[in-house]
Motif scaffolding. Structure first.
Motif, mmCIF file in Angstrom:
data_model
loop_
_atom_site.group_PDB
_atom_site.id
_atom_site.type_symbol
_atom_site.label_atom_id
_atom_site.label_comp_id
_atom_site.label_asym_id
_atom_site.label_seq_id
_atom_site.Cartn_x
_atom_site.Cartn_y
_atom_site.Cartn_z
ATOM 1 N N ASP A 166 6.782 -4.218 13.976
ATOM 2 C CA ASP A 166 5.428 -3.734 14.230
ATOM 3 C C ASP A 166 5.266 -3.249 15.675
ATOM 4 O O ASP A 166 4.342 -3.637 16.387
ATOM 5 C CB ASP A 166 4.396 -4.812 13.903
ATOM 6 N N VAL A 214 8.999 -0.632 12.127
ATOM 7 C CA VAL A 214 8.075 -1.126 11.107
ATOM 8 C C VAL A 214 8.198 -2.643 10.976
ATOM 9 O O VAL A 214 7.200 -3.366 10.940
ATOM 10 C CB VAL A 214 8.331 -0.434 9.748
ATOM 11 N N THR A 253 11.318 -1.794 3.303
ATOM 12 C CA THR A 253 10.813 -2.150 4.627
ATOM 13 C C THR A 253 9.736 -3.218 4.520
ATOM 14 O O THR A 253 9.714 -4.171 5.298
ATOM 15 C CB THR A 253 10.267 -0.898 5.344
ATOM 16 N N TRP A 254 8.849 -3.087 3.555
ATOM 17 C CA TRP A 254 7.801 -4.077 3.324
ATOM 18 C C TRP A 254 8.424 -5.435 2.976
ATOM 19 O O TRP A 254 8.054 -6.459 3.523
ATOM 20 C CB TRP A 254 6.882 -3.580 2.197
ATOM 21 N N GLN A 308 0.796 -1.225 0.000
ATOM 22 C CA GLN A 308 0.000 0.000 0.000
ATOM 23 C C GLN A 308 0.828 1.274 0.000
ATOM 24 O O GLN A 308 0.283 2.368 -0.087
ATOM 25 C CB GLN A 308 -0.941 -0.008 1.212
ATOM 26 N N GLY A 309 2.135 1.153 0.135
ATOM 27 C CA GLY A 309 2.985 2.330 0.092
ATOM 28 C C GLY A 309 3.040 3.125 1.375
ATOM 29 O O GLY A 309 3.519 4.255 1.382
ATOM 30 N N HIS A 310 2.560 2.558 2.479
ATOM 31 C CA HIS A 310 2.635 3.261 3.762
ATOM 32 C C HIS A 310 4.065 3.279 4.304
ATOM 33 O O HIS A 310 4.380 4.052 5.200
ATOM 34 C CB HIS A 310 1.711 2.613 4.802
ATOM 35 N N SER A 311 4.887 2.411 3.800
ATOM 36 C CA SER A 311 6.296 2.361 4.186
ATOM 37 C C SER A 311 7.109 2.225 2.910
ATOM 38 O O SER A 311 6.556 2.063 1.821
ATOM 39 C CB SER A 311 6.559 1.180 5.122
ATOM 40 N N GLN A 312 8.428 2.253 3.052
ATOM 41 C CA GLN A 312 9.278 2.051 1.889
ATOM 42 C C GLN A 312 9.148 0.603 1.413
ATOM 43 O O GLN A 312 8.877 -0.306 2.199
ATOM 44 C CB GLN A 312 10.736 2.330 2.236
#
Length: 152
Positions: free
Chosen positions: A123, A120, A37-38, A30-34
């Motif tokens: 979590d 991240v 990182t995902w 979803q692009g909430h993080s780099q």
């Protein structure tokens, strides 16, 4: 990755599983993080799953990975032996830590992730990263001190 799973073959398996899983689930990013990182979180979760299935990963099983590190050609033989002993001691001390403390130390000290990315990946909030890292370092220092005292 090798420091966490214990062998090159297992590390390669985890990396392959990670990229396959990332490809399959790419639409969920979803692009909430780099993106890194995902992807790292997927690898981290795959590593934890593999460790649970194996029930025990020994950092001592890293074998001769220290011997694969570049060596200074003018290094004295006793310096190499002392360094190898120190590496072995640190690996045994890391194995004595809780998974929570070992994981956060590996992410910060071996993978060199910044606190924000560790938060991240695990979590958790950044304050928790700082407090866990502090406790993990204290626990590691305590274990190392005890191990060194037992050797003398």
């Amino acid at each position: 990755m090798l420091h966490v799973v214990g062998s090159h073959d297992l590390a390669e398996d985890v990396v392959q599983e990670t990229f396959v899983q990332a490809f399959v689930k790419l639409s969920t990013f979803q692009g909430h993080s780099q993106f890194f990182t995902w992807l790292y979180r997927i690898a981290f979760n795959n590593t934890l799953s593999r460790r649970r299935r194996r029930s025990h990963v020994s950092l001592d099983s890293l074998g001769d990975t220290a011997l694969n590190e570049p060596r200074d050609s003018v290094e004295m033989p006793d310096a190499r032996m002392l360094r190898d002993e120190q590496i072995s001691l640190i690996h045994r001390a890391l194995q004595a830590l809780t998974d929570e403390h070992r994981n956060i130390l590996v992410l910060r000290e071996m993978q060199d992730l910044p606190y924000e990315e560790i938060a991240v990946v695990l979590d958790i909030n950044i304050g928790t990263v700082r407090s866990r890292l502090s406790r993990a370092r204290s626990q590691l220092k305590s274990v190392l001190t005890q191990m060194q005292a037992e050797q003398t």
